[in-house]
Design an enzyme around this catalytic site. Structure first.
Site, short mmCIF file in Angstrom:
data_model
loop_
_atom_site.label_atom_id
_atom_site.label_comp_id
_atom_site.label_asym_id
_atom_site.label_seq_id
_atom_site.Cartn_x
_atom_site.Cartn_y
_atom_site.Cartn_z
N ASP A 46 -12.33 -5.87 -26.70
CA ASP A 46 -12.33 -6.29 -27.45
C ASP A 46 -11.88 -6.57 -28.27
OD1 ASP A 46 -14.59 -9.56 -27.19
OD2 ASP A 46 -13.96 -8.70 -29.41
N CYS A 87 -14.69 -22.38 -23.88
CA CYS A 87 -15.81 -23.19 -24.35
C CYS A 87 -15.61 -24.01 -25.51
CB CYS A 87 -17.02 -21.91 -25.17
SG CYS A 87 -16.47 -21.15 -26.50
#
Length: 429
Positions: A284, A382
């Protein structure tokens, strides 16, 4: 035991409605200033649990009603209010008046008391007058509001236009779900037990729930994680049913070398590791968010290699060994999870979509060479906007040869799940 009273600087009791309205006003003002809701909620960290929960409830409620409060205030104020926290206090109070009409006198009284804690109390009279005028003019204000698209549907106008184009049969239901509180869905750690086992534990603890999907449990009512049986022992995690599809679709074989390229906060990483023993690298770009991955894996008793890195800058982190499977859960508009993150409706701009599309394409192009021949990559967002989803994958297949699209699905937001898009791709052998 006697409850501690307010500090000398705090005239409102910490368990009062006025205090929760004041806290919510501070959170909302921070969001108005550009902070995400999760960042803004940090102001509540040292508050008692009850005060924190009450302020959080109001903050989420106000933000879900995008443009509703602004529409009302614009018609009740003779000129714009430049004090951000007082404006946010009015939004919080209007929300409570509309959703808790049985408590009208207390809401007005407590909002005025909260105004006494802001700007030396100079706006107390204004707050009192605005709220009482709202009560007097409520019917005419709501009638006028019905003609305003943003205030009625509680989404930005550009967002509504995109939904109508992309989902002409479903846009109204997508909007309705986006304005509602989300369900609380759990993912059972398959290394610790079965869904049936955990359902028994929930029933014994007095919670109503039902099985959902391959490894999920849908609670009838949300509860704090502290109340969940076995949560801190790693038996269960909170994860939307739509998000649980990622590990189910990628389904790497035991022993596979796997990359989770945009892994924080680690829910999908953990699900992959619960499903099989893997050699998994989790990346990340945000160092603070990689700590969340570590914490989640530690609670669940799982292990992975975790690095802070931009997955597009391959030379900085890749060891040259190809991966059997890659999960690319890319940055996106988050338009499918807006009920969980209602601040998105305030912070997102239509111009952001193009920026996300470029980033997503860069990630796909950077990661594809790292995949073994015959390996699988799962592209995930998403989002419910096609530019970030099917159109993105169509463009990738034009740029890249030797790609087989094994599976594609667009989950629209509904009662049981948020909105997600998945495309499972395989590299030619």
């Amino acid at each position: 035991m006697a409850r501690p009273g307010p500090s000398p600087q705090q005239a409102l009791a910490s368990d009062s409605l006025g205090w929760s309205l004041l806290l919510a006003a501070r959170v909302l003002a921070a969001v108005g200033g550009g902070k995400s809701l999760s960042e803004a909620l940090g102001v509540l960290a040292k508050e008692p649990p009850a005060a924190r929960a009450a302020a959080q409830d109001v903050s989420y409620g106000v933000l879900r009603r995008y443009a509703w409060g602004q529409f009302i205030l614009a018609r009740l104020l003779s000129r714009p209010l430049t004090h951000a926290e007082t404006q946010s206090l009015l939004l919080a109070a209007l929300y409570r008046l509309e959703t808790r009409p049985e408590a009208t006198p207390m809401v007005v009284d407590q909002a005025v008391a909260a105004a006494g804690e802001l700007a030396g109390g100079v706006f107390k009279g204004l707050v009192n007058g605005v709220l009482r005028n709202f009560l007097r003019q409520r019917e005419s204000l709501l009638a006028a509001l019905a003609a305003d698209e943003e205030a009625t549907y509680q989404h930005p106008r550009w967002w509504l236009a995109r939904l109508r184009r992309a989902h002409p049969e479903n846009w109204l239901s997508i909007v309705a779900v986006g304005n509602s509180p989300p369900p609380m869905t759990l993912r059972v750690n398959q290394r610790r037990g079965t869904v049936a086992d955990y359902m028994i534990r929930l029933e014994a603890a007095g919670f109503s729930a039902r099985a959902l999907g391959a490894g999920g449990v849908l609670l009838q009512k949300p509860v704090s994680v502290e109340a969940l049986p076995g949560f801190f022992d790693g038996f269960v995690s909170v994860q939307d049913a739509g998000a649980q599809r990622a590990a189910e679709l990628l389904a790497p074989a035991p022993g596979s070398r796997v990359l989770d390229a945009c892994a924080a906060p680690g829910g999908k990483t953990a699900h992959l590791l619960e499903s099989a023993t893997l050699d998994l690298l989790a990346l990340d770009i945000d160092a603070s968010r990689t700590k969340r991955i570590e914490e989640n894996l530690q609670r669940l008793g799982l292990r992975a290699t975790i690095q802070v890195a931009d997955c597009r800058e391959v030379a900085h982190w890749w060891d040259g060994q190809p991966f059997d499977a890659i999960l690319a859960d890319v940055p996106c508009s988050a338009s499918g999870v807006v009920r969980r993150h209602p601040d998105i409706k305030h912070l997102r701009r239509e111009s952001d979509i193009r920026r996300f599309v470029h980033t997503q394409a860069d990630i796909l192009d950077a990661l594809w060479p790292l995949l073994k021949a015959g390996g699988k990559l799962l592209y995930a967002t998403c989002s419910v906007f096609p530019e970030e989803n099917a159109a993105q994958i169509d463009a990738f297949l034009v740029r890249q040869s030797g790609v087989e699209r094994l599976h594609e699905e667009q989950l629209l937001p509904q009662d049981e799940n948020d909105g997600f898009y998945y495309a499972l791709l395989r590299k030619a052998a």
